[in-house]
Design a protein around this motif. Structure first.
Motif, short mmCIF file in Angstrom:
data_model
loop_
_atom_site.label_atom_id
_atom_site.label_comp_id
_atom_site.label_asym_id
_atom_site.label_seq_id
_atom_site.Cartn_x
_atom_site.Cartn_y
_atom_site.Cartn_z
N ALA A 190 23.55 44.76 54.65
CA ALA A 190 24.81 45.42 55.02
C ALA A 190 25.65 45.50 53.77
O ALA A 190 25.60 44.61 52.92
N TYR A 191 26.40 46.58 53.63
CA TYR A 191 27.31 46.65 52.48
C TYR A 191 28.55 47.46 52.75
O TYR A 191 28.56 48.38 53.55
N ARG B 191 21.07 36.30 48.76
CA ARG B 191 22.50 36.31 49.12
C ARG B 191 23.39 35.86 47.98
O ARG B 191 24.61 35.81 48.13
N GLN C 78 25.32 42.21 51.46
CA GLN C 78 24.75 41.03 52.10
C GLN C 78 23.40 41.32 52.75
O GLN C 78 23.32 42.03 53.75
#
Lengths: 245, 245
Positions: free
Chosen positions: A8-9, A79, A87
């Motif tokens: 996800a970003y 991470r 992430q």
């Protein structure tokens, strides 16, 4: 050994997904981290590109590397070493015939409008449309008309480089939902052309505010030509939401 | 002519509220805009300072200037000229005896914890506590013990400059609420010392994870001395939520 990862970003500060000379892309950050982990260059393959400023709740990529410590430790290793705005949160070993881009069956994007002005905590994730009010029913009439397998050349933009994508896509869903001042447009298809979602979002926005009639979208689509008629909605409202394999 | 304004901001990229030589503060941005509007230096007075990285849903400031176009146009004028992460959204003319700082009756802050890791779209607004789990009941037992009118010297930090704040504050509320993985701590008082909310949040966090017993907070408070015992929770979780006059 092939690994499939989900990331996800918040795209606000990056120049899109794909590697660029400046290095300020999501791919560049992840590859830089992998280079440290594996002490060699490891290329990642995304499900597709996202433009500068576009976000992802679920972008998928794969890479080939020997990692014997299992998925949890891989996630943990992936991470660290870059900003919190990127992430990695899922990892699984897959067969060698899996390909993050070529194995895609369907994708979902959402485009987020905010009528009025999104507050400072949401402004990065919405297109604030000021005083312009959208009629979601009109938008959904147009969305239904556009759904189905068709040539979407009218809803793409010249990417400034060669892309030999088939312009025929099966748009299975194009539907807006209102939640107070927020209008969330979901788009699902077996594939999307360059800037296609932002062009569909811009077009449906114009239908929503009454600048276009719902039926106009068919004429636009059937022209199979990009015209000034089609507004490209700004990047900050766009999320890659899900990729099906 | 005195104007009272309300502003929300995402403090991530700013060095706090109060004017600094570098100019990267909320006060500096607003004053720079006012200087353009009024063609002279206009000083604003906030309800109090917020630290670097701290956010506000409702910060109040006042300034003196003749503006004859009404509050709506004032808001509109104050909404341009700086980043979207600062948004003035209320303005009203007030009596000359109103002072944004000295007329404060009560303030509310919230501190936002996220058990695990907040996603890229929330990470700017939460303290991600990783694997550490909080017992909210224990936190609220401690919160109740700390409530009331007391000397809070143990919960402040040396600001590195003179501040002659009275260390006795009336803490009327200190209460945590769990919403899934999010724990939101609300603090209300007639005034707060430098870093007081972040120190209370850090202390209650230590109670929540079992590092301190709820009763320990009284010993800490009554020492009236800042000790290493008290953790200062990071800035990104803190919001100035409301100011009462």
């Amino acid at each position: 050994m092939r690994w499939k990862c989900t990331v996800a970003y918040d795209g606000t500060q990056f120049e899109g997904w794909q590697s660029q000379p400046g290095g300020n892309t999501i791919q560049d950050f992840i590859e830089a981290r992998l280079a440290v982990m594996f002490e060699r260059r490891v290329v990642i393959h995304g499900s597709g590109r996202t433009d500068s400023g576009v976000h992802a709740r679920e972008q998928v990529f794969h890479f080939d590397a020997d990692w014997s410590h299992g998925p949890d430790k891989l996630i943990r290793a992936l991470r660290t070493g870059y900003p919190d705005s990127i992430q990695v949160y899922k990892a699984e070993e897959v067969d060698e015939d899996f390909h993050a881009r070529f194995s895609v069956v369907k994708k979902r994007y959402t485009y987020q409008f905010f009528e009025g002005f999104a507050d400072p905590f949401e402004t990065r994730y919405f297109w604030s449309t000021g005083n312009r009010r959208m009629d979601v029913e009109r938008m959904n009439t147009a969305g239904k008309l556009l759904s189905g397998k068709n040539d979407f050349s009218a809803f793409t933009a010249n990417p400034g480089e060669e892309r030999d994508d088939d312009p025929v896509k099966d748009l299975s869903l194009l539907r807006a939902e209102r939640i107070g001042p927020r209008v969330i447009l979901a788009a699902e298809a077996d594939g999307f052309l360059y800037r296609m979602v932002r062009s569909l979002a811009g077009c449906l926005f114009d239908v929503g505010i009454g600048k276009l009639e719902p039926e106009d979208v068919l004429r636009i689509r059937d022209s199979r030509e990009r015209k000034n008629l089609v507004l490209t909605a700004p990047a900050e409202g766009l999320f890659l939401d899900r990729v099906w394999y």
